[in-house]
Design a protein around this motif. Structure first.
Motif, short mmCIF file in Angstrom:
data_model
loop_
_atom_site.label_atom_id
_atom_site.label_comp_id
_atom_site.label_asym_id
_atom_site.label_seq_id
_atom_site.Cartn_x
_atom_site.Cartn_y
_atom_site.Cartn_z
N LEU A 51 66.55 77.11 64.57
CA LEU A 51 67.31 76.54 63.45
C LEU A 51 68.77 76.33 63.86
CD1 LEU A 51 67.65 75.71 60.48
CD2 LEU A 51 67.96 78.13 59.92
N THR A 54 69.10 73.46 66.30
CA THR A 54 68.93 72.17 65.61
C THR A 54 70.18 71.80 64.82
OG1 THR A 54 66.55 72.59 65.42
CG2 THR A 54 67.48 70.89 64.00
N VAL A 55 70.71 72.74 64.06
CA VAL A 55 71.89 72.46 63.23
C VAL A 55 73.10 72.15 64.10
CG1 VAL A 55 73.50 73.45 61.57
CG2 VAL A 55 71.05 73.80 61.27
N VAL A 58 72.58 68.67 65.87
CA VAL A 58 72.73 67.57 64.91
C VAL A 58 74.17 67.45 64.44
CG1 VAL A 58 72.07 66.78 62.60
CG2 VAL A 58 70.32 67.61 64.17
N GLY A 81 71.30 63.08 59.08
CA GLY A 81 71.46 64.40 59.69
C GLY A 81 70.51 65.43 59.10
N VAL A 82 70.51 65.53 57.78
CA VAL A 82 69.65 66.50 57.11
C VAL A 82 68.18 66.14 57.32
CG1 VAL A 82 69.00 67.48 54.89
CG2 VAL A 82 71.41 67.12 55.43
N THR A 84 66.91 64.68 59.91
CA THR A 84 66.56 65.06 61.29
C THR A 84 66.29 66.55 61.39
OG1 THR A 84 67.91 63.25 62.18
CG2 THR A 84 67.33 65.05 63.68
N VAL A 85 67.16 67.35 60.78
CA VAL A 85 66.97 68.81 60.80
C VAL A 85 65.64 69.19 60.16
CG1 VAL A 85 67.83 71.02 59.93
CG2 VAL A 85 69.43 69.33 60.85
N LEU A 89 62.29 70.86 62.13
CA LEU A 89 61.74 72.15 61.73
C LEU A 89 60.28 72.03 61.27
CD1 LEU A 89 64.80 73.69 59.83
CD2 LEU A 89 64.07 74.09 62.19
N TRP A 139 70.04 59.50 66.55
CA TRP A 139 69.38 60.78 66.32
C TRP A 139 68.15 60.95 67.22
CZ3 TRP A 139 72.54 63.53 63.45
CH2 TRP A 139 73.47 62.85 62.69
N ILE A 147 69.12 68.94 70.94
CA ILE A 147 68.42 70.12 70.40
C ILE A 147 67.67 70.83 71.51
CG2 ILE A 147 66.57 70.87 68.84
CD1 ILE A 147 67.36 68.56 66.98
#
Length: 499
Positions: A51, A54-55, A58, A81-82, A84-85, A89, A139, A147
């Motif tokens: 996590l 990834t955050v 991104v 962005g959100v 992609t996260v 996950l 992205w 990532i």
């Protein structure tokens, strides 16, 4: 009397189990396997590391490149962005990248992580095509690789910490082995030689409930007979029940054992006869109501091999470019240290038994080969090795210590006679003495590094080095290559087994 003695041994052994785990274990209820506190903590650490990777990746992508070509910074960050996260996950979860069975050992953990990120990139790209969005490329081609650059090293760092704890006797799963005396002893020896795998064999069951010295087998208590295995598992609270080979184990008895272990939370593991075949070649399927273990043939051609060829050629070219200043510096040091050529050329045997000229930096005095007959061989099997070889120069000793003498082999990889990862390239006189099974090492290109390189190199017995090379030939995969390359860096830095 025998049953009473077995019960007493089991009760005593169970008390020792609880004491050995200390605070790391909590028993859920009688008859259930112990719940080790480190297991959920380690899994949470892995999830949090993914996590965080990834955050951060991104967020960094958005901060560095996001404002370019975007209609709105808010739109780019919040929506893409959100998204992609969340997509990454979800993809990791669907690819079982956090499955407890895959964490902490083997190449499968990193394979699942790679498949999860690749799947997320594919879905993200398809979504961009469907929405006709040009911003999605940022992205797909920047954020997802970023990532990976964060996630893989973080996973590896967590694994190193886990393996360190296991070598110190912590974070291990209690195991009961059930099988013949010979196979149980072999499994105990393998487990002790590889504590990083996380098994601690704490009890054994044999056909007659006896071991080497009645109550023990290779220092492990023998707690009972095979026919009473389920009862011993429930009473002892073992996490893994390893079924080793024994004539007692018929398909019906194994099925009944699996039924009897239901509800005990103990994992039943059956060691197959094909001990050296694993990974992508094993497939379990059901045919006519019977579970069948399918063993596919080794893959020596096809798309994956083409990818390997491309990686070898491109990778060697890039590495030669990066290390060119170092190559020049080493060449100068060799010239200043002793007379003779900078490079040492030697005939080696490659794929399908074809000979090729392997290039290395010269680390010995001129005509060193002629002086070999008067030296004592400290190597194993067909290999000639000496820890303190008088023929090695001062610069050569340093080069050998950190495997820098092998840098010119990148030219062999670039020309196609070698691979970045593969079995050790043998000398012609070695290959002539190969038995039929050992000659299987020649089915693939030899490599600059391999399982032998990251497992001890010159310190390995001959039989173990052969076993590792054959395992690579049989179970090769792109993921395994990536793991070996990663481990090679540590092996070179520490210089373990190099002389």
């Amino acid at each position: 009397m025998g049953e009473h003695a077995s019960s007493t041994r089991q009760s005593t052994h169970r008390r020792r189990n609880v004491e050995s785990f200390g605070r790391a274990v909590q028993f859920s209820e009688p008859g259930h396997a112990p719940i080790a506190a480190w297991e959920p903590k380690y899994r949470r650490s892995v999830v949090l590391s993914d996590l965080l990777a990834t955050v951060v990746a991104v967020g960094a992508t958005g901060l560095l490149f996001g404002a370019k070509g975007a209609a709105s910074w808010h739109q780019l960050w919040v929506v893409l962005g959100v998204t992609t996260v969340a997509l990454v996950l979800c993809s990791l979860w669907m690819n079982r990248a956090w499955s407890a069975n895959a964490l902490g050992q083997g190449a499968d953990e990193f394979g699942r992580l790679g498949r999860g990120l690749f799947s997320a990139a594919v879905v993200l790209a398809l979504g961009g095509l469907a929405l006709e969005s040009t911003n999605i490329r940022l992205w797909v081609f920047v954020a997802i690789p970023a990532i990976a650059l964060f996630a893989f090293p973080m996973r590896y760092a967590l694994r190193r910490l886990l393996h360190k704890s296991r070598r110190e006797g912590r974070c291990l799963l209690p195991v009961l082995v059930a099988g013949s005396v010979e196979t149980a002893r072999d499994l105990i020896a393998r487990t002790r030689s590889a504590p990083h795998l996380g098994w601690r064999i704490e009890a054994v069951c044999t056909f007659d409930g006896r071991g080497d010295n009645d109550d023990e087998l290779a220092g492990v208590p023998v707690v009972g007979r095979l026919r009473d295995l389920a009862e011993h598992v429930r009473r002892g609270g073992y996490r893994v029940v390893a079924i080793a080979s024994d004539p007692y184990w018929t398909p019906r008895r194994l099925q009944e054992l699996a039924w009897n272990l239901e509800g005990s939370e103990a994992e039943m593991v059956v060691a197959p006869v094909l001990m050296e075949v694993a990974g992508p070649r094993l497939h379990v399927s059901g045919v006519l109501g019977m579970p069948l273990l399918r063993v596919s043939a080794p893959v020596f051609s096809g798309a994956r091999r083409v990818v390997k060829e491309i990686v070898d050629r491109v990778g060697s070219a890039l590495l030669l470019t990066v290390f060119s200043p170092l190559v020049l510096a080493i060449s100068l040091l060799i010239v200043l240290d002793s007379r003779g050529s900078v490079f040492y050329r030697q005939q080696r045997v490659g794929k399908d038994g074809r000979s090729f000229t392997m290039v290395k930096f010269r680390t010995m005095i001129p005509n060193a080969d002629k002086l070999r007959s008067g030296l004592a061989n400290e190597g194993h099997g067909l290999l000639f090795k000496m820890r303190t070889d008088p023929r090695v120069t001062r610069v050569g000793a340093v080069l050998r210590r950190y495997s820098l003498d092998e840098l010119p082999q990148l030219f062999n990889v670039l020309s196609g006679s070698m691979s970045l990862v593969g079995p050790r390239p043998p000398l012609p006189e070695e290959s002539e003495r190969y038995t039929k099974d050992v000659r299987r090492r020649l089915l693939v290109k030899p490599g600059m590094t391999g399982l032998w390189q990251v497992s001890g190199r010159s310190d390995l017995p001959w039989e173990e080095s052969v076993r590792l090379d054959l395992r690579y030939v049989e179970d090769w995969s792109l993921t395994l290559d990536a793991v070996i390359m990663w481990k090679t860096v540590r092996a070179v830095v520490t210089g373990q087994g190099a002389y």
